[in-house]
Every structure is written in structure tokens, then in C-alpha cells.
Enzyme design. Sequence first.
Site, PDB file in Angstrom:
ATOM      1  N   GLY A  17       0.812  -1.216   0.000  1.00 44.54           N
ATOM      2  CA  GLY A  17       0.000   0.000   0.000  1.00 44.54           C
ATOM      3  C   GLY A  17       0.845   1.265   0.000  1.00 44.54           C
ATOM      4  O   GLY A  17       2.078   1.207  -0.072  1.00 44.54           O
ATOM      5  N   VAL A  19       1.292   3.595   2.446  1.00 43.01           N
ATOM      6  CA  VAL A  19       2.112   3.765   3.651  1.00 43.01           C
ATOM      7  C   VAL A  19       3.130   2.635   3.764  1.00 43.01           C
ATOM      8  O   VAL A  19       4.289   2.848   4.147  1.00 43.01           O
ATOM      9  CB  VAL A  19       1.211   3.861   4.909  1.00 43.01           C
ATOM     10  CG1 VAL A  19       2.038   3.882   6.181  1.00 43.01           C
ATOM     11  CG2 VAL A  19       0.337   5.114   4.824  1.00 43.01           C
ATOM     12  N   ALA A  70      -5.139  -2.050   5.451  1.00 41.02           N
ATOM     13  CA  ALA A  70      -6.507  -1.665   5.812  1.00 41.02           C
ATOM     14  C   ALA A  70      -7.412  -1.902   4.617  1.00 41.02           C
ATOM     15  O   ALA A  70      -6.943  -2.008   3.474  1.00 41.02           O
ATOM     16  CB  ALA A  70      -6.566  -0.192   6.210  1.00 41.02           C
ATOM     17  N   THR A  72      -9.515   0.107   2.528  1.00 41.04           N
ATOM     18  CA  THR A  72      -9.577   1.567   2.342  1.00 41.04           C
ATOM     19  C   THR A  72     -10.575   2.017   1.264  1.00 41.04           C
ATOM     20  O   THR A  72     -10.602   3.193   0.917  1.00 41.04           O
ATOM     21  CB  THR A  72      -8.179   2.127   1.997  1.00 41.04           C
ATOM     22  OG1 THR A  72      -7.674   1.404   0.867  1.00 41.04           O
ATOM     23  CG2 THR A  72      -7.218   2.013   3.151  1.00 41.04           C
ATOM     24  N   TYR A 135     -16.770   2.671   6.803  1.00 40.06           N
ATOM     25  CA  TYR A 135     -15.299   2.716   6.886  1.00 40.06           C
ATOM     26  C   TYR A 135     -14.876   3.378   8.207  1.00 40.06           C
ATOM     27  O   TYR A 135     -14.052   2.846   8.948  1.00 40.06           O
ATOM     28  CB  TYR A 135     -14.737   3.484   5.688  1.00 40.06           C
ATOM     29  CG  TYR A 135     -13.264   3.803   5.785  1.00 40.06           C
ATOM     30  CD1 TYR A 135     -12.300   2.813   5.616  1.00 40.06           C
ATOM     31  CD2 TYR A 135     -12.827   5.104   6.049  1.00 40.06           C
ATOM     32  CE1 TYR A 135     -10.943   3.110   5.716  1.00 40.06           C
ATOM     33  CE2 TYR A 135     -11.472   5.409   6.143  1.00 40.06           C
ATOM     34  CZ  TYR A 135     -10.536   4.408   5.969  1.00 40.06           C
ATOM     35  OH  TYR A 135      -9.207   4.705   6.066  1.00 40.06           O
TER      36      TYR A 135
HETATM   37  N1  LIG Z   1      -5.640   6.538   1.953  1.00 40.99           N
HETATM   38  C1  LIG Z   1      -6.075   7.555   2.731  1.00 40.99           C
HETATM   39  O1  LIG Z   1      -6.423   8.649   2.254  1.00 40.99           O
HETATM   40  C2  LIG Z   1      -6.109   7.394   4.233  1.00 40.99           C
HETATM   41  C3  LIG Z   1      -6.630   8.436   5.010  1.00 40.99           C
HETATM   42  C4  LIG Z   1      -6.662   8.290   6.398  1.00 40.99           C
HETATM   43  C5  LIG Z   1      -6.170   7.140   6.992  1.00 40.99           C
HETATM   44  N2  LIG Z   1      -5.661   6.133   6.198  1.00 40.99           N
HETATM   45  C6  LIG Z   1      -5.156   4.914   6.861  1.00 40.99           C
HETATM   46  O2  LIG Z   1      -3.772   4.810   6.593  1.00 40.99           O
HETATM   47  C7  LIG Z   1      -3.404   3.422   6.539  1.00 40.99           C
HETATM   48  C8  LIG Z   1      -2.659   3.142   5.250  1.00 40.99           C
HETATM   49  O3  LIG Z   1      -3.513   3.457   4.141  1.00 40.99           O
HETATM   50  P1  LIG Z   1      -3.006   3.365   2.633  1.00 40.99           P
HETATM   51  O4  LIG Z   1      -3.597   4.521   1.897  1.00 40.99           O
HETATM   52  O5  LIG Z   1      -1.535   3.131   2.608  1.00 40.99           O
HETATM   53  O6  LIG Z   1      -3.762   2.027   2.169  1.00 40.99           O
HETATM   54  P2  LIG Z   1      -3.705   1.330   0.740  1.00 40.99           P
HETATM   55  O7  LIG Z   1      -2.752   2.017  -0.166  1.00 40.99           O
HETATM   56  O8  LIG Z   1      -5.128   1.146   0.301  1.00 40.99           O
HETATM   57  O9  LIG Z   1      -3.075  -0.098   1.076  1.00 40.99           O
HETATM   58  C9  LIG Z   1      -3.804  -1.013   1.816  1.00 40.99           C
HETATM   59  C10 LIG Z   1      -2.912  -2.191   2.121  1.00 40.99           C
HETATM   60  O10 LIG Z   1      -3.672  -3.128   2.871  1.00 40.99           O
HETATM   61  C11 LIG Z   1      -3.518  -4.404   2.286  1.00 40.99           C
HETATM   62  N3  LIG Z   1      -4.682  -5.232   2.531  1.00 40.99           N
HETATM   63  C12 LIG Z   1      -5.965  -4.950   2.252  1.00 40.99           C
HETATM   64  N4  LIG Z   1      -6.738  -6.012   2.570  1.00 40.99           N
HETATM   65  C13 LIG Z   1      -5.914  -6.947   3.078  1.00 40.99           C
HETATM   66  C14 LIG Z   1      -6.097  -8.262   3.584  1.00 40.99           C
HETATM   67  N5  LIG Z   1      -7.303  -8.842   3.625  1.00 40.99           N
HETATM   68  N6  LIG Z   1      -5.021  -8.965   4.032  1.00 40.99           N
HETATM   69  C15 LIG Z   1      -3.783  -8.407   3.983  1.00 40.99           C
HETATM   70  N7  LIG Z   1      -3.528  -7.174   3.493  1.00 40.99           N
HETATM   71  C16 LIG Z   1      -4.586  -6.463   3.046  1.00 40.99           C
HETATM   72  C17 LIG Z   1      -3.352  -4.114   0.804  1.00 40.99           C
HETATM   73  O11 LIG Z   1      -2.827  -5.239   0.165  1.00 40.99           O
HETATM   74  P3  LIG Z   1      -3.171  -5.560  -1.398  1.00 40.99           P
HETATM   75  O12 LIG Z   1      -2.153  -4.791  -2.190  1.00 40.99           O
HETATM   76  O13 LIG Z   1      -3.008  -7.025  -1.496  1.00 40.99           O
HETATM   77  O14 LIG Z   1      -4.566  -5.097  -1.641  1.00 40.99           O
HETATM   78  C18 LIG Z   1      -2.408  -2.921   0.868  1.00 40.99           C
HETATM   79  O15 LIG Z   1      -1.083  -3.376   1.082  1.00 40.99           O
HETATM   80  C19 LIG Z   1      -4.693   2.640   6.703  1.00 40.99           C
HETATM   81  O16 LIG Z   1      -4.861   2.286   8.044  1.00 40.99           O
HETATM   82  C20 LIG Z   1      -5.777   3.634   6.325  1.00 40.99           C
HETATM   83  O17 LIG Z   1      -7.014   3.339   6.942  1.00 40.99           O
HETATM   84  C21 LIG Z   1      -5.604   6.232   4.844  1.00 40.99           C
END
Ligand SMILES: NC(=O)c1ccc[n+]([C@@H]2O[C@H](COP(=O)([O-])OP(=O)(O)OC[C@H]3O[C@@H](n4cnc5c(N)ncnc54)[C@H](OP(=O)(O)O)[C@@H]3O)[C@@H](O)[C@H]2O)c1
Length: 307
Positions: A17, A19, A70, A72, A135
Amino acid sequence: MLTTYNEPRVLLIGASGQVGGAWQALLPAAQIVAAPSRAQLDLCQRDGLADALARLIEQTEPNLIVNAAAYTAVDRAEQEPELAFAINAHAPGVIARVAGAARIGLIHYSTDYVFDGRGHEPFTETDSVAPLSVYGRSKLAGENEVQAASAAHWIFRTSWVFGVHGQNFLKTMLRLAQSKDELRVVNDQFGAPTPASLLARLPLLLWRGLAQTEQPGWGLYHLCPSGVTSWHGYACYAIEQARQKGWPIKVQPQAIYPVTSDEFVVQATRPHNSRLATNKLAQALGMALPSWQQGVDEVLAQLEAQA
Ligand SMILES: NC(=O)c1ccc[n+]([C@@H]2O[C@H](COP(=O)([O-])OP(=O)(O)OC[C@H]3O[C@@H](n4cnc5c(N)ncnc54)[C@H](OP(=O)(O)O)[C@@H]3O)[C@@H](O)[C@H]2O)c1
């Protein structure tokens, strides 16, 4: 064992992802002792997750788990609440309990979506939560699960994450700005765009600081850059910076139209106010947080270098 803090040996969950990618870019490969893919450690599994994680810890001996994984897909979550809760609430609880039993630190991420977005003031860590979406509710349940476990943990609530890895609003805007004559962007939601790199860099500084302090200061922190903007302000700034760098931007500034959230039909309600107060983190780090514009500039430079 939670005894030496100087350099982390990280078990990274969610490495693919935004992060997760930032952690991999930040640390030397040798310090990421495990980065299981979804196929290797599926957070959806109700049974078996704890055992699989405990085995991985035994094999790789991390001293810190970073859970950057997560569910997301904010709108899709409205149709898939069980899946969102399994990944965002149940799994973090399991991870925290396993981390606690192994005496390993845990870094977990949460979101501005735990708030209802009323008012115009930045939300502090102690403000009341009232999520508006599945969410948001699933992420809040995840915070509660982590806090209820015995692991030494940090939870970082953040907002509007973007970076070079994965898909995000910045990349979408830059792509559209190169192909469209006009754009419509929401200007009644306010927050701070947060570079994924900051979500790795600042927690690492806190970790390194543990070695120098008697008071580790684990707990809940808000982590986003300083300053505030709307999605429209964010898009205008990024597109203008890209234009000045010579990107082939087609849309003219006056053709980036501000619109209200009502003009976009989406399944999940977004908070209008996503401002997060970061005084607690700034004090713990002993430094001011960089501006959101700095983050955009850095990521633009990285995207340019990649092109
Ligand atoms: N994106 C935003 O704008 C935002 C805003 C506020 C807070 N956050 C929080 O910040 C954190 C990081 O977000 P991000 O934007 O980096 O997320 P992201 O780019 O959507 O990446 C999500 C990661 O979670 C993995 N994942 C999802 N389902 C899974 C499962 N069942 N088993 C194992 N791995 C799984 C994905 O793997 P795959 O590649 O296999 O799908 C990916 O590595 C999260 O806690 C999110 O809630 C994000």
C-alpha cells in the site's frame, strides 16, 4: 523483546500500500525482517491469523509490527461492512494481542473519518468520535481493539494520504489535468493532504526517541502536515506546481471549478471538517510539522524523477 529501541526490526503488514511502500522506501531492506503479502498473511481470515502471525514473529524476530494494511475502499465499504470490519477492526485486534504477548511494539494507522466533521476547529485526540460511514466505524472499532490489547502501541490518525506508491487523489488530478479542458473539484471539505512518507518518517523518529526517554509516550496521535486546504485548493496547488515544472498540463487554472460535495453522488458520507490538531505529536517530537505544500512538492519531484 521491547528492550532496545535504537533501530527497529520491522514486521510490515500492508507493504504493497501507500504507507507500506513509504516504510520500505525509508528503511534499509535488512530492517524490514518480514513483509508478508496478502496471500501470505490474509487479514480476512477469522481463524488462523494469530497463529500465522505468531509463527512469523518466531521466525523473523521483529521488535516492531507496522500495520499499514486496511480496507480503504471507503464507498465500497457501505456494501461490504463485514469485510471492512474484519480487516479494519478484527484483524488489528488480533495483531495487537499477538504483539502484546510477544512484547513487540505496534504501529497502527487510523483516520479523520472517526469524526463527524462538524465545526471548523481541528479535532484533538480527546475529542468525541462519531463516524459517518462504515469505513469510519470499522476504523474506530480497530482503534478500540488495539487500545484494549496489552501491546505497547502508537495509533496515528491521519487524513488524505498520497504518495508515489498506489493510487490517490493527487495522481488522479495530475492525470486528468493533462487530458481534460476543465475539472470540478469539491471545495467544502477541509483537511491536510498527508504524504505517506511522513507517516513512516515521524513514527520512526518517535521510535528512535524512545531510547532517550523514560516516558515512551505510546498512545493515540494525530499525524498530518501543518496548514489546511480543500480538495479544490489541493488540486489547484498541485496542478499549478506541475505546470511550472513543465508538465504538459492542459486544464487552465480558471477551468478548475470549485463545487460542493452535493454535486458528487458517493455512497459514503465524508466529513466536511477533517482538520486534525497535531500539537501532541509536535510536542512529543520537539519539532514543527512540515506544511502540506512541502509534501506535495516532494511527491511531485519524486513522480517527475520516476517519469
Ligand atoms: N488513503 C487515505 O487517504 C487514508 C486516510 C486516512 C487514513 N488512512 C489509513 O492509513 C493506513 C494506510 O492506508 P493506505 O492509503 O496506505 O492504504 P492502501 O494504499 O489502500 O493499502 C492497503 C494495504 O492493505 C492491504 N490489505 C488490504 N486487505 C488486506 C487483507 N485482507 N489482508 C492483507 N492485506 C490487506 C493491501 O494489500 P493488497 O495490495 O493485497 O490489496 C495494501 O497493502 C490505513 O490504516 C488507512 O485506513 C488512509
